[in-house]
Design a protein around this motif. Structure first.
Motif, PDB file in Angstrom:
ATOM      1  N   VAL A 128       0.829  -1.209   0.000  1.00  0.00           N
ATOM      2  CA  VAL A 128       0.000   0.000   0.000  1.00  0.00           C
ATOM      3  C   VAL A 128       0.860   1.253   0.000  1.00  0.00           C
ATOM      4  O   VAL A 128       0.591   2.219  -0.717  1.00  0.00           O
ATOM      5  CB  VAL A 128      -0.951   0.008   1.223  1.00  0.00           C
ATOM      6  N   ALA A 129       1.926   1.249   0.812  1.00  0.00           N
ATOM      7  CA  ALA A 129       2.812   2.414   0.885  1.00  0.00           C
ATOM      8  C   ALA A 129       3.488   2.670  -0.445  1.00  0.00           C
ATOM      9  O   ALA A 129       3.630   3.817  -0.887  1.00  0.00           O
ATOM     10  CB  ALA A 129       3.861   2.203   1.981  1.00  0.00           C
ATOM     11  N   THR A 130       3.915   1.585  -1.111  1.00  0.00           N
ATOM     12  CA  THR A 130       4.592   1.728  -2.406  1.00  0.00           C
ATOM     13  C   THR A 130       3.630   2.266  -3.455  1.00  0.00           C
ATOM     14  O   THR A 130       3.958   3.173  -4.222  1.00  0.00           O
ATOM     15  CB  THR A 130       5.153   0.373  -2.875  1.00  0.00           C
ATOM     16  N   ILE A 131       2.421   1.715  -3.491  1.00  0.00           N
ATOM     17  CA  ILE A 131       1.415   2.194  -4.458  1.00  0.00           C
ATOM     18  C   ILE A 131       1.100   3.651  -4.204  1.00  0.00           C
ATOM     19  O   ILE A 131       1.000   4.460  -5.125  1.00  0.00           O
ATOM     20  CB  ILE A 131       0.128   1.340  -4.357  1.00  0.00           C
ATOM     21  N   SER A 132       0.979   4.028  -2.926  1.00  0.00           N
ATOM     22  CA  SER A 132       0.669   5.413  -2.578  1.00  0.00           C
ATOM     23  C   SER A 132       1.753   6.355  -3.062  1.00  0.00           C
ATOM     24  O   SER A 132       1.484   7.443  -3.560  1.00  0.00           O
ATOM     25  CB  SER A 132       0.502   5.544  -1.064  1.00  0.00           C
ATOM     26  N   ALA A 133       3.002   5.932  -2.926  1.00  0.00           N
ATOM     27  CA  ALA A 133       4.114   6.801  -3.302  1.00  0.00           C
ATOM     28  C   ALA A 133       4.165   7.054  -4.800  1.00  0.00           C
ATOM     29  O   ALA A 133       4.557   8.121  -5.248  1.00  0.00           O
ATOM     30  CB  ALA A 133       5.439   6.188  -2.832  1.00  0.00           C
ATOM     31  N   PHE A 134       3.758   6.067  -5.588  1.00  0.00           N
ATOM     32  CA  PHE A 134       3.936   6.174  -7.034  1.00  0.00           C
ATOM     33  C   PHE A 134       2.652   6.456  -7.796  1.00  0.00           C
ATOM     34  O   PHE A 134       2.660   6.569  -9.005  1.00  0.00           O
ATOM     35  CB  PHE A 134       4.556   4.885  -7.577  1.00  0.00           C
ATOM     36  N   THR A 135       1.536   6.601  -7.097  1.00  0.00           N
ATOM     37  CA  THR A 135       0.271   6.832  -7.779  1.00  0.00           C
ATOM     38  C   THR A 135       0.040   8.317  -8.024  1.00  0.00           C
ATOM     39  O   THR A 135       0.324   9.145  -7.179  1.00  0.00           O
ATOM     40  CB  THR A 135      -0.899   6.293  -6.929  1.00  0.00           C
ATOM     41  N   ILE A 136      -0.468   8.632  -9.198  1.00  0.00           N
ATOM     42  CA  ILE A 136      -0.863  10.012  -9.490  1.00  0.00           C
ATOM     43  C   ILE A 136      -2.322  10.165  -9.087  1.00  0.00           C
ATOM     44  O   ILE A 136      -3.190   9.454  -9.585  1.00  0.00           O
ATOM     45  CB  ILE A 136      -0.721  10.332 -10.987  1.00  0.00           C
ATOM     46  N   HIS A 137      -2.603  11.076  -8.190  1.00  0.00           N
ATOM     47  CA  HIS A 137      -3.974  11.299  -7.739  1.00  0.00           C
ATOM     48  C   HIS A 137      -4.574  12.478  -8.493  1.00  0.00           C
ATOM     49  O   HIS A 137      -3.950  13.530  -8.612  1.00  0.00           O
ATOM     50  CB  HIS A 137      -4.005  11.597  -6.237  1.00  0.00           C
ATOM     51  N   LYS A 162       9.081  20.494 -20.582  1.00  0.00           N
ATOM     52  CA  LYS A 162       8.341  19.503 -19.797  1.00  0.00           C
ATOM     53  C   LYS A 162       7.657  20.244 -18.661  1.00  0.00           C
ATOM     54  O   LYS A 162       8.312  20.857 -17.819  1.00  0.00           O
ATOM     55  CB  LYS A 162       9.286  18.424 -19.274  1.00  0.00           C
ATOM     56  N   THR A 163       6.330  20.189 -18.633  1.00  0.00           N
ATOM     57  CA  THR A 163       5.583  20.986 -17.655  1.00  0.00           C
ATOM     58  C   THR A 163       4.887  20.149 -16.584  1.00  0.00           C
ATOM     59  O   THR A 163       4.478  20.701 -15.556  1.00  0.00           O
ATOM     60  CB  THR A 163       4.519  21.845 -18.359  1.00  0.00           C
ATOM     61  N   ASP A 164       4.726  18.864 -16.804  1.00  0.00           N
ATOM     62  CA  ASP A 164       4.076  17.980 -15.830  1.00  0.00           C
ATOM     63  C   ASP A 164       4.882  16.705 -15.678  1.00  0.00           C
ATOM     64  O   ASP A 164       5.162  16.022 -16.674  1.00  0.00           O
ATOM     65  CB  ASP A 164       2.659  17.604 -16.288  1.00  0.00           C
ATOM     66  N   THR A 165       5.251  16.380 -14.457  1.00  0.00           N
ATOM     67  CA  THR A 165       5.873  15.088 -14.182  1.00  0.00           C
ATOM     68  C   THR A 165       5.194  14.469 -12.970  1.00  0.00           C
ATOM     69  O   THR A 165       4.424  15.133 -12.272  1.00  0.00           O
ATOM     70  CB  THR A 165       7.381  15.224 -13.908  1.00  0.00           C
ATOM     71  N   ARG A 166       5.489  13.237 -12.708  1.00  0.00           N
ATOM     72  CA  ARG A 166       4.869  12.538 -11.583  1.00  0.00           C
ATOM     73  C   ARG A 166       5.604  12.858 -10.286  1.00  0.00           C
ATOM     74  O   ARG A 166       6.798  12.614 -10.163  1.00  0.00           O
ATOM     75  CB  ARG A 166       4.911  11.030 -11.835  1.00  0.00           C
ATOM     76  N   ALA A 167       4.897  13.428  -9.329  1.00  0.00           N
ATOM     77  CA  ALA A 167       5.457  13.665  -8.001  1.00  0.00           C
ATOM     78  C   ALA A 167       5.472  12.345  -7.241  1.00  0.00           C
ATOM     79  O   ALA A 167       4.437  11.693  -7.095  1.00  0.00           O
ATOM     80  CB  ALA A 167       4.637  14.701  -7.251  1.00  0.00           C
ATOM     81  N   ILE A 168       6.646  11.942  -6.792  1.00  0.00           N
ATOM     82  CA  ILE A 168       6.801  10.693  -6.057  1.00  0.00           C
ATOM     83  C   ILE A 168       7.190  11.019  -4.622  1.00  0.00           C
ATOM     84  O   ILE A 168       8.156  11.735  -4.380  1.00  0.00           O
ATOM     85  CB  ILE A 168       7.869   9.800  -6.706  1.00  0.00           C
ATOM     86  N   GLY A 169       6.423  10.523  -3.674  1.00  0.00           N
ATOM     87  CA  GLY A 169       6.719  10.805  -2.280  1.00  0.00           C
ATOM     88  C   GLY A 169       5.656  10.244  -1.367  1.00  0.00           C
ATOM     89  O   GLY A 169       4.899   9.346  -1.749  1.00  0.00           O
ATOM     90  N   CYS A 170       5.590  10.788  -0.170  1.00  0.00           N
ATOM     91  CA  CYS A 170       4.599  10.351   0.815  1.00  0.00           C
ATOM     92  C   CYS A 170       3.309  11.147   0.627  1.00  0.00           C
ATOM     93  O   CYS A 170       3.339  12.328   0.302  1.00  0.00           O
ATOM     94  CB  CYS A 170       5.125  10.596   2.226  1.00  0.00           C
ATOM     95  N   SER A 171       2.190  10.494   0.846  1.00  0.00           N
ATOM     96  CA  SER A 171       0.909  11.188   0.782  1.00  0.00           C
ATOM     97  C   SER A 171       0.839  12.250   1.879  1.00  0.00           C
ATOM     98  O   SER A 171       1.318  12.040   2.993  1.00  0.00           O
ATOM     99  CB  SER A 171      -0.252  10.205   0.963  1.00  0.00           C
TER     100      SER A 171
END
Length: 206
Positions: free
Chosen positions: A13-22, A190-199
């Motif tokens: 769950v923690a890994t999915i949360s870190a890499f998911t784009i909401h 490049k104007t949008d990238t995926r933010a990876i981190g803690c929710s």
């Protein structure tokens, strides 16, 4: 065996949360951003309007406790040192509710800023009013703003670079590339990238 399965599930769950784009209701690239006034670790109230000579801002939602934020602290300091004098200072904001993330209290922020020698404002989003306005979902999460005719235009949203945990593996520096383009009067490629981190820790969502 049951305990092991629970631990594995929590890690997944923690890994999915870190890499998911909401999907968020916050700003998109090209939007006009609103100013804010938040308390800095030195006790003063800070707003973007205070920076009369700034050409724009590197707004970073970050915190004390998230390992992704900690891994990026030196990079955030380097960004401020490199671009503050060129007109794009870093403005760091802690969006977490300290009742949910105990180490992210205002007192904890003061300690962390002193330990790391932050060269930029480290602001507390008390009441968690600013991060939803921006649409931040992670720590760290970056928003680059440019000043245009007294308006703040969102130019980039996402990660600092392409290596969330290990700076030695960085191949593409998203924020640097975007600011360099803006300083040349160009739009970032490049104007949008995926933010990876803690929710972001908000008791309204927990």
């Amino acid at each position: 065996m049951k305990t092991f399965k629970v631990i594995v599930m929590l890690m997944v769950v923690a890994t999915i949360s870190a890499f998911t784009i909401h999907n968020s209701q916050g700003y998109k690239v090209g939007d006009v951003a609103s100013d804010f006034k938040l308390k800095n670790v030195d006790g003063t109230m800070v707003s973007l309007a205070d920076y009369k000579e700034a050409k724009g801002f590197i707004v970073v939602f970050t915190c004390n406790m998230c390992p992704y934020s900690v891994a990026n602290e030196d990079r955030i300091i380097a960004l401020d040192k490199k671009y503050k004098e060129k007109g794009f200072p870093v403005i760091a904001i802690n969006p977490n509710d300290p009742e949910v993330s105990k180490g992210d209290s205002f007192e904890g922020m003061k300690v962390r800023a002193k330990e790391k020698g932050f060269t930029f404002p480290y602001l507390f989003d008390e009441g968690q009013k600013v991060y939803p306005m921006y649409g931040a979902t992670k720590t760290p999460h970056v928003y680059i703003l440019s000043k245009q005719d007294d308006k703040l235009i969102v130019e980039y949203i996402g990660a600092i670079d392409d290596s969330s945990r290990n700076e030695n593996n960085v191949k593409e520096r998203f924020v640097e590339d975007a600011v360099n383009a803006l300083l040349k009067g160009e739009k970032p490629s490049k104007t949008d990238t995926r933010a990876i981190g803690c929710s972001i820790k908000d008791k309204r969502n927990w």
